[in-house]
Write an enzyme that holds these catalytic residues in place. Structure first.
Site, PDB file in Angstrom:
ATOM      1  N   GLN A 178      -2.355 -22.492 -39.848  1.00 16.13           N
ATOM      2  CA  GLN A 178      -3.485 -22.376 -40.774  1.00 16.13           C
ATOM      3  C   GLN A 178      -4.469 -23.533 -40.652  1.00 16.13           C
ATOM      4  OE1 GLN A 178      -4.308 -19.834 -42.548  1.00 16.13           O
ATOM      5  NE2 GLN A 178      -2.453 -18.608 -42.299  1.00 16.13           N
ATOM      6  N   THR A 216       7.793 -12.336 -17.378  1.00 19.01           N
ATOM      7  CA  THR A 216       6.452 -12.317 -16.789  1.00 19.01           C
ATOM      8  C   THR A 216       5.405 -12.663 -17.842  1.00 19.01           C
ATOM      9  OG1 THR A 216       7.141 -10.621 -15.217  1.00 19.01           O
ATOM     10  CG2 THR A 216       4.769 -10.909 -15.550  1.00 19.01           C
ATOM     11  N   CYS A 249       3.721 -12.316 -44.455  1.00 20.72           N
ATOM     12  CA  CYS A 249       5.061 -12.062 -43.924  1.00 20.72           C
ATOM     13  C   CYS A 249       6.077 -11.785 -45.028  1.00 20.72           C
ATOM     14  CB  CYS A 249       5.518 -13.255 -43.079  1.00 20.72           C
ATOM     15  SG  CYS A 249       4.491 -13.527 -41.624  1.00 20.72           S
ATOM     16  N   SER A 297      -1.293 -19.683 -33.474  1.00 17.43           N
ATOM     17  CA  SER A 297      -1.315 -18.220 -33.383  1.00 17.43           C
ATOM     18  C   SER A 297      -2.750 -17.738 -33.239  1.00 17.43           C
ATOM     19  CB  SER A 297      -0.685 -17.605 -34.631  1.00 17.43           C
ATOM     20  OG  SER A 297      -0.745 -16.196 -34.583  1.00 17.43           O
ATOM     21  N   GLY A 298      -3.014 -16.932 -32.202  1.00 19.14           N
ATOM     22  CA  GLY A 298      -4.369 -16.517 -31.888  1.00 19.14           C
ATOM     23  C   GLY A 298      -5.046 -15.677 -32.947  1.00 19.14           C
ATOM     24  N   HIS A 299      -4.303 -14.795 -33.597  1.00 23.41           N
ATOM     25  CA  HIS A 299      -4.965 -13.861 -34.515  1.00 23.41           C
ATOM     26  C   HIS A 299      -5.380 -14.498 -35.833  1.00 23.41           C
ATOM     27  CE1 HIS A 299      -1.782 -12.657 -37.544  1.00 23.41           C
ATOM     28  NE2 HIS A 299      -1.024 -13.263 -36.660  1.00 23.41           N
ATOM     29  N   ALA A 313       2.965 -17.310 -33.531  1.00 23.93           N
ATOM     30  CA  ALA A 313       3.530 -18.515 -34.129  1.00 23.93           C
ATOM     31  C   ALA A 313       4.965 -18.330 -34.594  1.00 23.93           C
ATOM     32  CB  ALA A 313       2.665 -18.978 -35.294  1.00 23.93           C
ATOM     33  N   THR A 314       5.340 -17.122 -34.993  1.00 24.30           N
ATOM     34  CA  THR A 314       6.730 -16.902 -35.406  1.00 24.30           C
ATOM     35  C   THR A 314       7.667 -17.200 -34.250  1.00 24.30           C
ATOM     36  OG1 THR A 314       6.211 -15.302 -37.146  1.00 24.30           O
ATOM     37  CG2 THR A 314       8.396 -15.154 -36.156  1.00 24.30           C
ATOM     38  N   ASN A 345       0.060 -22.057 -46.038  1.00 22.87           N
ATOM     39  CA  ASN A 345      -0.601 -20.767 -45.865  1.00 22.87           C
ATOM     40  C   ASN A 345      -0.929 -20.058 -47.178  1.00 22.87           C
ATOM     41  OD1 ASN A 345       2.347 -20.696 -45.780  1.00 22.87           O
ATOM     42  ND2 ASN A 345       2.146 -18.489 -45.665  1.00 22.87           N
TER      43      ASN A 345
END
Length: 381
Positions: A179, A237, A324, A199-201, A69-70, A150
């Protein structure tokens, strides 16, 4: 071990790890290559995009895979602003955005002369739609508003903001959905959102996987150049295994969503009720219109880091401010913007839940917190 720092990151699903490993091994071709290995990998990449679009109910959007996401926030804000620079140089955001948003905006201000208006929030962390309306100028080209904060979990009025911005077709609307995704429902298309970051994590996917959701026809100046991949928005790629794992995480997060949401909401309410029983504890998360997985509270007079490490000794893991910014050891900017004051902002703790946690996590947490606070207060006398 009780892990209550899920807004910082979540443990990946086993299925996500497995599909990442399988894709890396079997579909190792470059999606841009013309031979069979390339074509098969390209088809898999497109299938991942289509699955994400179906899961999120997107029809007139494209998926640009990013490292998280950043990067997505940087790509959205800088790409959109620079594409509109000849039209206007005014941007609106809230005062409680993630650093990847505020620092991107400040960079645009410093390097290109953009004027940034930050909308203030009330004591519960909400922006006013009337303030948004008042801030719009003829040279406004972009509005950025996070869906769920967040730190405290306040849910911003995205749909209402979208209705306002539909009357200003020259203004692009960006939403940081990090979030909120699979925590608080959001109809991206209906809300009129042009750019949306995920963001996946944050929902049991892998670190290094994310996406920028881009409405068809939205022009962005690319930050990363050197190839025509992903329609020229992000050269390089593609990380096929990462993209497929992201799609898998989204698919798993969407399964039985309503039931898991009810459970998470009940656990959050239990935490809120139990915390409110402790003398001197201030709950910063609003009672209404807040995400089901975030509980933010303060113990004025006790530094957040001290309380965090005291809980860590009991094998309970929480966080202070945004991950962060946590190592800066500064009071929460979000709480200061909410008018909470230095003492509350400097002693805030965030609990954040995941889908699998039940009410069983509340009791051991409270059993560690209550005597811990008492002990720390006695030591400070």
């Amino acid at each position: 071990m009780i892990y209550l720092d899920n807004s910082s990151t979540t443990k990946p699903y086993d299925e996500v790890l497995n599909v990442y490993e399988q894709t890396s091994s079997r579909y190792f071709g470059n999606p841009s290559s013309l031979h069979r290995y390339g074509a098969e990998t390209e088809q898999l990449l497109q299938a991942a995009k289509n699955q994400i679009k179906r899961s999120l109910g997107l029809k007139k959007y494209d998926i640009v895979f990013t490292s998280g996401a950043t990067e997505a926030n940087n790509a959205a804000l800088k790409g959109a602003a620079l594409s509109k620079i000849k039209t206007g140089k005014h941007i609106i955001a809230t005062s409680i955005e993630h650093p990847s948003v505020t620092e991107s905006l400040e960079q645009l201000k410093e390097l290109f002369g953009f004027d940034i208006t930050y909308l203030s929030v009330n004591e519960d962390g909400f922006v006013s739609i009337e303030d948004l309306k008042a801030a719009i100028r003829p040279d406004t080209v972009l509005v950025s508003m996070m869906h769920v904060n967040n730190e405290v979990g306040s849910v911003q009025p995205i749909e209402a903001a979208g209705e306002v911005l539909k009357e200003h077709s020259n203004i692009l609307f960006h939403v940081d959905y990090v979030q909120g995704i699979y925590k608080v429902p959001l109809a991206i298309e209906k809300a009129g959102i042009d750019l949306c970051s995920i963001s996946g994590h944050k929902f049991h996917g892998l670190k290094g996987t994310g996406a920028l959701i881009v409405k068809e026809g939205t022009r962005l100046i690319p930050l990363i150049t050197g190839g025509s991949q992903q329609k020229g928005i992000r050269a390089g790629t593609e990380h096929t295994a990462g993209a497929v794992s992201l799609a898998k995480a989204i698919n798993l997060a969407s399964a039985d969503f309503d039931t898991r949401l009810d459970t998470m909401t009940a656990v959050k309410e239990l935490f809120m009720n139990r915390l409110s029983e402790i003398e001197g504890v201030v709950i910063n998360t609003p009672q209404m219109n807040s995400a089901p997985h975030i509980i933010n509270f303060s113990v004025p007079g006790i530094k957040a880091e001290v309380l965090l490490h005291m809980l860590e000794e009991q094998d309970i893991f929480v966080s202070t401010t945004s991950a962060c910014s946590a190592k800066e050891h500064k009071p929460s900017k979000v709480l200061l913007e909410m008018g909470k004051g230095e003492q509350i902002a400097g002693s805030s703790i965030r609990i954040s839940l995941n889908y699998s946690q039940t009410s069983d996590v509340a009791e051991p947490f409270m059993n560690a917190l209550r005597p811990g606070i008492k002990k720390l207060r006695e030591m400070m006398r």
